[in-house]
Scaffold this motif. Sequence first.
Motif, PDB file in Angstrom:
ATOM      1  N   CYS B   3       0.843  -1.203   0.000  1.00  0.00           N
ATOM      2  CA  CYS B   3       0.000   0.000   0.000  1.00  0.00           C
ATOM      3  C   CYS B   3       0.875   1.248   0.000  1.00  0.00           C
ATOM      4  O   CYS B   3       1.828   1.366   0.770  1.00  0.00           O
ATOM      5  CB  CYS B   3      -0.894   0.006   1.237  1.00  0.00           C
ATOM      6  SG  CYS B   3      -1.853   1.523   1.444  1.00  0.00           S
ATOM      7  N   LEU B   5       0.141   4.029   1.055  1.00  0.00           N
ATOM      8  CA  LEU B   5      -0.066   4.888   2.213  1.00  0.00           C
ATOM      9  C   LEU B   5       0.472   4.304   3.515  1.00  0.00           C
ATOM     10  O   LEU B   5       0.917   5.035   4.389  1.00  0.00           O
ATOM     11  CB  LEU B   5      -1.558   5.205   2.375  1.00  0.00           C
ATOM     12  CG  LEU B   5      -2.152   5.981   1.186  1.00  0.00           C
ATOM     13  CD1 LEU B   5      -3.646   6.170   1.350  1.00  0.00           C
ATOM     14  CD2 LEU B   5      -1.458   7.339   1.030  1.00  0.00           C
ATOM     15  N   CYS B   6       0.394   2.965   3.660  1.00  0.00           N
ATOM     16  CA  CYS B   6       0.783   2.390   4.950  1.00  0.00           C
ATOM     17  C   CYS B   6       1.784   1.246   4.827  1.00  0.00           C
ATOM     18  O   CYS B   6       2.279   0.749   5.848  1.00  0.00           O
ATOM     19  CB  CYS B   6      -0.450   1.900   5.709  1.00  0.00           C
ATOM     20  SG  CYS B   6      -1.203   0.456   4.957  1.00  0.00           S
ATOM     21  N   ARG B   8       1.313  -1.798   4.089  1.00  0.00           N
ATOM     22  CA  ARG B   8       0.791  -3.164   4.227  1.00  0.00           C
ATOM     23  C   ARG B   8       0.588  -3.781   2.838  1.00  0.00           C
ATOM     24  O   ARG B   8       0.563  -3.059   1.838  1.00  0.00           O
ATOM     25  CB  ARG B   8      -0.549  -3.125   4.978  1.00  0.00           C
ATOM     26  CG  ARG B   8      -0.368  -3.080   6.501  1.00  0.00           C
ATOM     27  CD  ARG B   8      -1.710  -3.046   7.202  1.00  0.00           C
ATOM     28  NE  ARG B   8      -2.394  -1.761   6.970  1.00  0.00           N
ATOM     29  CZ  ARG B   8      -3.620  -1.484   7.408  1.00  0.00           C
ATOM     30  NH1 ARG B   8      -4.315  -2.383   8.075  1.00  0.00           N
ATOM     31  NH2 ARG B   8      -4.160  -0.302   7.178  1.00  0.00           N
ATOM     32  N   CYS B  22      -3.919  -0.845   0.269  1.00  0.00           N
ATOM     33  CA  CYS B  22      -4.418  -1.947   1.091  1.00  0.00           C
ATOM     34  C   CYS B  22      -5.942  -1.827   1.163  1.00  0.00           C
ATOM     35  O   CYS B  22      -6.517  -0.830   0.746  1.00  0.00           O
ATOM     36  CB  CYS B  22      -3.813  -1.873   2.492  1.00  0.00           C
ATOM     37  SG  CYS B  22      -4.455  -0.503   3.473  1.00  0.00           S
ATOM     38  N   HIS B  25      -7.257   1.267   3.103  1.00  0.00           N
ATOM     39  CA  HIS B  25      -7.052   2.545   2.419  1.00  0.00           C
ATOM     40  C   HIS B  25      -7.817   2.628   1.099  1.00  0.00           C
ATOM     41  O   HIS B  25      -8.196   3.716   0.652  1.00  0.00           O
ATOM     42  CB  HIS B  25      -5.558   2.818   2.228  1.00  0.00           C
ATOM     43  CG  HIS B  25      -4.905   3.291   3.490  1.00  0.00           C
ATOM     44  ND1 HIS B  25      -3.892   2.610   4.116  1.00  0.00           N
ATOM     45  CD2 HIS B  25      -5.183   4.367   4.283  1.00  0.00           C
ATOM     46  CE1 HIS B  25      -3.539   3.247   5.233  1.00  0.00           C
ATOM     47  NE2 HIS B  25      -4.321   4.318   5.357  1.00  0.00           N
TER      48      HIS B  25
HETATM   49 ZN   LIG Z   1      -2.813   1.087   3.485  1.00  0.00          ZN
END
Ligand SMILES: [Zn+2]
Lengths: 302, 302
Positions: B3, B5-6, B8, B22, B25
């Motif tokens: 992901c 953004l994070c 994962r 993910c 998100h």
């Molecule tokens: Zn994410």
Amino acid sequence: MRCKLCGRPAYIKLHYPRMYLCEEHFVEYFERKVQRTIEKYKLLRKGEKILVAVSGGKDSAVTAYVLNKLGYDMECLHINLGIGEYSEKSEAYARKQCAIIGAPLHIVRVKELLGYGIGEVKTRRPPCSYCGLTKRYIMNKFAYDNGFDAIATGHNLDDEASFLLNNILHWNTEYLAKGGPLLPGEGKFVKKVKPLYELTEREVVAYALAVGLEYIVEECPHARGATTLDMKAMLNEMEEKRPGTKMNFVKGYLRKRHLFELREKVELKECKVCGMPAQGEVCSFCRFWGLEKPLDFRVRRG
Amino acid sequence: MRCKLCGRPAYIKLHYPRMYLCEEHFVEYFERKVQRTIEKYKLLRKGEKILVAVSGGKDSAVTAYVLNKLGYDMECLHINLGIGEYSEKSEAYARKQCAIIGAPLHIVRVKELLGYGIGEVKTRRPPCSYCGLTKRYIMNKFAYDNGFDAIATGHNLDDEASFLLNNILHWNTEYLAKGGPLLPGEGKFVKKVKPLYELTEREVVAYALAVGLEYIVEECPHARGATTLDMKAMLNEMEEKRPGTKMNFVKGYLRKRHLFELREKVELKECKVCGMPAQGEVCSFCRFWGLEKPLDFRVRRG
Ligand SMILES: [Zn+2]
Ligand SMILES: [Zn+2]
Ligand SMILES: [Zn+2]
Ligand SMILES: [Zn+2]
């Protein structure tokens, strides 16, 4: 399979309308279709003086060949774009084609005339953009200077359909006002016509082969043709599933073209350099090439 | 892949804009995009009473789910078309979806209401044609009778792009005046909105899966969907070569839609039977179904 009309072995299978034809009957069919296109859209009258822009490619060669055969008063103009070997080869094909046709050929060489070939000018404009501008201007000025009534180009059905589809997918609706088989003359703009408007690329190739016209197959090295090729492939895919798609698409366009026409006409001035129509003080051709005096294409007639 | 953004593990790869997200998100992204669509096109205001037409399919289920989650005041309407088992299954899915969402569900059954299901009427009109008429009328009358401010439908970006492409290829320019995410209300026509307008079919499927919405996958047995599927396939092919094609196509349309709008408005009368807008004396719904008195969809509120 056999010819629908005479039973001899078929030379081609037409998809729309669906039929098999022998070589002789295909040639007849093709020429009759050009004649009917000319009449249906009122493109040309017998007795008009027609300039055919021959590029060395198949479409314009076939246009010139058929117009001549149909008895139109025509001469040819080849514009050598000064793109190295590609242009030399194109010119050689144009010469050969016009010799076969027996039509007078005029040649304008961009590099001799303007100092640079297409692709050699230092500019941020992509070559295809000023190439189009240059060809359009020279074609029109040449026709105007020499008293031609019409310019005939080789655009076929596939060209028109892909032009329309591309401009629709990008909603370039300004361009959608400019399609169609006939652009009437106005002031110093000479009438432009597309006699192959209802014939497919495949039919044009088959006709050229049948009558023994050779032509340049290479793409211009500057061509950004990917989009056009994509569009043509897509249209052919649809055509295969539903024969008539291209023709119906183009005919539907002609019925609705008025939607795209500008309500207010742009008033054109005369170019201060060349006297041809211009949006500003100087026309885009004279501006781009930095001209200080007009080009003169008048041909001495012997 | 992970992901953006994070970090994962990714649940989905978005094509345009290109990024991996993910599940969490992606769900956030999707809902924010719906909210932004609503704001950008001024589709809905908080406090408006919204009727979501849920068919049992993925698009309308996701529309209802997201609108509810975003805090809109919404209820659902399912129209059972009376197409045998297909309609029974659709209704069951709609019930399940609304139970998950926790939204009130109203059900109108065409066969109970009008005596015949779609496909059972003796008429030369194809089922899809009077099905569309019937759904549109019931949706609007139901919303009007019960004081809803808006009807939300599940149309996604692929639906809109294929609708536009199909109507352009056939030059049905009348229909091209009617696209877009918002059809404003007027008189007895309740406003219609498409909150999923900028989300692709693929994203809608991924969202439904992520939030656990089940839906009917079968096509309606009457569907003549071949054309729509062809168009979607073609657009997806182009999208793959040039990500953003669909979105740009649809946005370009919105800029040029005015070209297709009729210059003169058709004056509508009131249907002599039902009082709803009609082009003639009797509206096309009451005429088709041979009604002698109006349908009344008013719901007793407890
Ligand atoms: Zn994410
Ligand atoms: Zn024959
Ligand atoms: Zn000039
Ligand atoms: Zn009525």
